[in-house]
Design a protein around this motif. Structure first.
Motif, mmCIF file in Angstrom:
data_model
loop_
_atom_site.group_PDB
_atom_site.id
_atom_site.type_symbol
_atom_site.label_atom_id
_atom_site.label_comp_id
_atom_site.label_asym_id
_atom_site.label_seq_id
_atom_site.Cartn_x
_atom_site.Cartn_y
_atom_site.Cartn_z
ATOM 1 N N GLN A 38 2.108 17.284 -2.408
ATOM 2 C CA GLN A 38 1.068 16.263 -2.384
ATOM 3 C C GLN A 38 0.659 15.957 -0.949
ATOM 4 O O GLN A 38 1.477 15.528 -0.143
ATOM 5 N N LYS A 104 11.133 10.460 -6.049
ATOM 6 C CA LYS A 104 10.262 9.713 -5.139
ATOM 7 C C LYS A 104 9.648 10.589 -4.057
ATOM 8 O O LYS A 104 8.766 10.151 -3.330
ATOM 9 N N TYR B 35 -1.015 8.570 -15.069
ATOM 10 C CA TYR B 35 0.144 8.152 -14.280
ATOM 11 C C TYR B 35 -0.306 7.117 -13.263
ATOM 12 O O TYR B 35 -1.464 7.069 -12.860
ATOM 13 N N ARG B 36 0.656 6.340 -12.796
ATOM 14 C CA ARG B 36 0.439 5.516 -11.618
ATOM 15 C C ARG B 36 1.482 5.879 -10.564
ATOM 16 O O ARG B 36 2.606 6.297 -10.894
ATOM 17 N N GLN B 37 1.074 5.745 -9.301
ATOM 18 C CA GLN B 37 1.971 6.073 -8.191
ATOM 19 C C GLN B 37 2.020 4.903 -7.239
ATOM 20 O O GLN B 37 0.986 4.464 -6.719
ATOM 21 N N GLY B 42 8.582 6.961 -8.115
ATOM 22 C CA GLY B 42 7.961 8.241 -8.426
ATOM 23 C C GLY B 42 6.736 8.005 -9.282
ATOM 24 O O GLY B 42 6.451 6.883 -9.701
ATOM 25 N N LEU B 43 6.006 9.065 -9.544
ATOM 26 C CA LEU B 43 4.912 8.964 -10.502
ATOM 27 C C LEU B 43 5.467 8.508 -11.852
ATOM 28 O O LEU B 43 6.478 9.037 -12.324
ATOM 29 N N SER B 87 -2.632 0.036 -7.536
ATOM 30 C CA SER B 87 -1.896 1.291 -7.507
ATOM 31 C C SER B 87 -2.887 2.440 -7.318
ATOM 32 O O SER B 87 -4.099 2.244 -7.279
#
Lengths: 112, 112
Positions: A38, A104, B35-37, B42-43, B87
């Motif tokens: 990423q 993470k 997803y949220r990060q 983590g995702l 987020s």
């Protein structure tokens, strides 16, 4: 409950200095382990999927390996463009269909 | 790049307002995910869809709803946005439930 722990949290390397990133996992049964890269402000980019202990996959300077408890992402002679956050995720047999559990991440910085 | 677009890419809104994020794919994949990060996490999976009008909850689904009326579009709605929903939101797609997930570019949402 599936768990993923990545180490180190951050890693700084000189260009050409090889190293490894670790992904330790706990699952009831492994369906698959995934590595993503990423870049800042972007979505995760798929790198590898590993399914069983002993499996290895390579792409350019990256090589991913898998044991029953952990996976390593080996980076050989890294270049500055390899700087990114590397994410590991697992899909367990009992965690629910389609569910990925992410670590993470490890933030890698490669200096020229 | 997987043919995934997300809109908007950035949004600032106020607490209590409804917000809808859109994910659009051109790959005709059956599965779509939200997803949220967040820093320090983590995702995390919010919801996913395994077909038109077929959806299921993920790990952090409270306060979110989804809809999928066409194969190519998956909408995420925050019915009454809260500051804890600030987020970065990522959409992902996969052909099958156990296949590799490919991610979109993300939407950065700020709830004031």
């Amino acid at each position: 409950e599936d768990q993923v722990t990545q180490s180190p949290e951050a890693l700084r390397l000189q260009e050409g200095e090889s190293s490894s990133l670790n992904c330790s996992y706990t699952v009831s049964g492994l369906r698959g382990l995934f590595w993503y890269r990423q870049d800042p402000g972007k979505g995760p980019e798929f790198l590898f999927t590993l399914y069983s202990a002993g499996e290895e996959k390579e792409k350019e300077r990256l090589k991913a390996t898998l044991t029953k408890k952990e996976s390593f992402l080996h980076i050989t002679a890294p270049k500055p463009e390899d700087s990114a956050t590397y994410l590991c995720a697992v899909q367990g047999l009992e965690s629910g269909y389609s569910t990925l559990t992410f670590g993470k991440g490890t933030m890698l910085l490669v200096s020229p | 790049d997987a043919g995934i677009t997300q809109s908007p890419r950035h949004k600032v809104t106020e607490t209590g307002t409804p917000v809808t994020l859109r994910c659009h794919q051109t790959e005709n994949h059956r599965y779509m995910y939200w997803y949220r990060q967040d820093p320090g996490h983590g995702l995390r999976l919010i919801h996913y869809s395994y077909g038109v009008k077929d959806t299921d909850k993920g790990e952090v689904s409270d306060g979110y709803s989804v809809s999928r009326s066409k194969t190519e579009d998956f909408l995420l709605t925050l019915e009454s946005a809260t500051s804890s929903q600030t987020s970065v939101y990522f959409c992902a797609i996969s052909e099958g439930g156990t296949d590799t997930q490919y991610f979109g570019p993300g939407t950065r949402l700020t709830v004031l």
